[in-house]
Design an enzyme around this catalytic site. Structure first.
Site, PDB file in Angstrom:
ATOM      1  N   LYS A   1      10.428 -77.037  -3.774  1.00 34.78           N
ATOM      2  CA  LYS A   1      11.372 -76.376  -4.672  1.00 34.78           C
ATOM      3  C   LYS A   1      11.623 -77.227  -5.902  1.00 34.78           C
ATOM      4  O   LYS A   1      11.725 -78.442  -5.798  1.00 34.78           O
ATOM      5  CB  LYS A   1      12.694 -76.162  -3.928  1.00 34.78           C
ATOM      6  CG  LYS A   1      13.812 -75.603  -4.792  1.00 34.78           C
ATOM      7  CD  LYS A   1      15.043 -75.346  -3.945  1.00 34.78           C
ATOM      8  CE  LYS A   1      16.284 -75.120  -4.799  1.00 34.78           C
ATOM      9  NZ  LYS A   1      16.189 -73.906  -5.620  1.00 34.78           N
TER      10      LYS A   1
ATOM     11  N   TRP B   1       4.964 -57.545  -4.799  1.00 28.85           N
ATOM     12  CA  TRP B   1       4.164 -57.854  -3.603  1.00 28.85           C
ATOM     13  C   TRP B   1       3.894 -56.566  -2.834  1.00 28.85           C
ATOM     14  O   TRP B   1       2.920 -56.453  -2.124  1.00 28.85           O
ATOM     15  CB  TRP B   1       4.913 -58.838  -2.693  1.00 28.85           C
ATOM     16  CG  TRP B   1       5.260 -60.113  -3.365  1.00 28.85           C
ATOM     17  CD1 TRP B   1       6.496 -60.515  -3.766  1.00 28.85           C
ATOM     18  CD2 TRP B   1       4.360 -61.165  -3.735  1.00 28.85           C
ATOM     19  NE1 TRP B   1       6.423 -61.749  -4.366  1.00 28.85           N
ATOM     20  CE2 TRP B   1       5.122 -62.163  -4.351  1.00 28.85           C
ATOM     21  CE3 TRP B   1       2.979 -61.350  -3.604  1.00 28.85           C
ATOM     22  CZ2 TRP B   1       4.571 -63.348  -4.845  1.00 28.85           C
ATOM     23  CZ3 TRP B   1       2.436 -62.524  -4.098  1.00 28.85           C
ATOM     24  CH2 TRP B   1       3.211 -63.493  -4.700  1.00 28.85           C
TER      25      TRP B   1
ATOM     26  N   LYS C   1      10.272 -76.351  -9.391  1.00 31.97           N
ATOM     27  CA  LYS C   1       9.392 -76.175 -10.550  1.00 31.97           C
ATOM     28  C   LYS C   1      10.072 -75.392 -11.678  1.00 31.97           C
ATOM     29  O   LYS C   1      10.145 -75.842 -12.822  1.00 31.97           O
ATOM     30  CB  LYS C   1       8.099 -75.452 -10.116  1.00 31.97           C
ATOM     31  CG  LYS C   1       7.349 -76.224  -9.031  1.00 31.97           C
ATOM     32  CD  LYS C   1       6.182 -75.462  -8.471  1.00 31.97           C
ATOM     33  CE  LYS C   1       6.565 -74.311  -7.555  1.00 31.97           C
ATOM     34  NZ  LYS C   1       7.172 -74.734  -6.286  1.00 31.97           N
TER      35      LYS C   1
ATOM     36  N   GLU D   1       5.453 -69.369 -13.690  1.00 33.09           N
ATOM     37  CA  GLU D   1       4.667 -68.690 -12.625  1.00 33.09           C
ATOM     38  C   GLU D   1       3.342 -68.123 -13.131  1.00 33.09           C
ATOM     39  O   GLU D   1       2.760 -67.243 -12.492  1.00 33.09           O
ATOM     40  CB  GLU D   1       5.465 -67.559 -11.925  1.00 33.09           C
ATOM     41  CG  GLU D   1       6.954 -67.784 -11.704  1.00 33.09           C
ATOM     42  CD  GLU D   1       7.280 -68.867 -10.682  1.00 33.09           C
ATOM     43  OE1 GLU D   1       6.352 -69.393 -10.044  1.00 33.09           O
ATOM     44  OE2 GLU D   1       8.475 -69.195 -10.544  1.00 33.09           O
TER      45      GLU D   1
ATOM     46  N   THR E   1      13.268 -74.615 -11.853  1.00 36.32           N
ATOM     47  CA  THR E   1      14.520 -75.298 -12.206  1.00 36.32           C
ATOM     48  C   THR E   1      14.260 -76.395 -13.238  1.00 36.32           C
ATOM     49  O   THR E   1      15.020 -76.535 -14.211  1.00 36.32           O
ATOM     50  CB  THR E   1      15.145 -75.942 -10.955  1.00 36.32           C
ATOM     51  OG1 THR E   1      15.062 -75.036  -9.865  1.00 36.32           O
ATOM     52  CG2 THR E   1      16.582 -76.331 -11.189  1.00 36.32           C
TER      53      THR E   1
END
Ligand code: ATP
Ligand code: MG
Length: 199
Positions: free
Chosen positions: A41, A96, A43, A131, A45
């Site tokens: 966790k 998804w 990236k 992303e 942020t």
């Protein structure tokens, strides 16, 4: 002076000269490419943290979110009030659930056009491609196009790329690469993603 104190002073002096030496060597000034990748966790942020820094000095910033459009995001809600920030979000398509390749590709290409515009604008000091690694992985974007746009950007512009499994060519061309390593994540203990903490 005690032995302990003088040993401490000596080692601090050594450290200082090492650091001073490195600072003196870092003379080049230009925009950079940073890659925040890995499974841990932090990236996105870290990317928004850097956005806040740049905005704090009055620079113009562009953020492109290559994820499903309707995700809540506290940083965006807060920082969007700043006229120096432009956020482009991938619209309909990428979920998804549907996995509709045609729609996903279209949505990705549309937001990539915003990214290209930001990457060509010398007034934009920092561009975040959040992303984007997944778009490359799924083949919605090709690496040659992305590389070319990043390489051709204005010299003073910094780019941050986030996402797991960063393409090796992006890693190779980056000035800074940080791999977030997952030691543990609350999600795996059944803890729900938390508002204001995880998004
Ligand atoms: P963050 O947005 O918290 O900085 P990230 O960008 O490093 O996380 P992503 O893979 O983009 O990681 O994760 C998006 C969401 O999944 C966030 O809500 C994040 O808290 C959560 N998350 C991040 N890492 C993990 C993990 N290792 N396991 C489960 N959930 C995770
Ligand atoms: Mg992320």
């Amino acid at each position: 002076m005690s032995d302990r104190q003088s040993r401490h002073q000596q080692s601090m002096q050594k450290l200082k000269s090492r650091v001073d030496g490195k600072v003196a060597q870092a003379t080049e000034q230009r925009g950079q490419l940073l890659v925040f990748t890995g499974n841990g966790k932090g990236k996105t942020t870290a990317a928004w943290g850097t956005v806040t820094r740049a905005l704090g000095y009055g620079y113009r910033v562009g953020v492109v979110q290559f994820i499903k459009g309707l995700w809540e995001c506290g940083e965006r809600q807060r920082l969007e009030e700043d006229a120096n920030l432009e956020v482009a979000i991938m619209g309909t398509g990428f979920t998804w659930e549907t996995q509709n390749r045609e729609l996903d590709t279209q949505a990705c290409q549309a937001v990539w056009h915003d990214a290209e515009r930001m990457l060509a604008d010398p007034e934009v000091y920092l561009v975040v491609l959040d992303e984007i690694t997944y778009m490359l992985k799924f083949g919605y974007l090709d690496i040659a196009t992305v590389k070319a746009a990043i390489e051709a950007r204005p010299g003073e512009q910094t780019v941050i790329v986030t996402g797991r499994n960063a393409h090796r060519e992006l890693v190779a061309m980056a000035d800074t690469v940080t791999e977030m390593q997952e030691t543990r994540h609350a999600f795996n203990s059944g803890l729900q993603a938390r508002r204001g903490i995880d998004f």
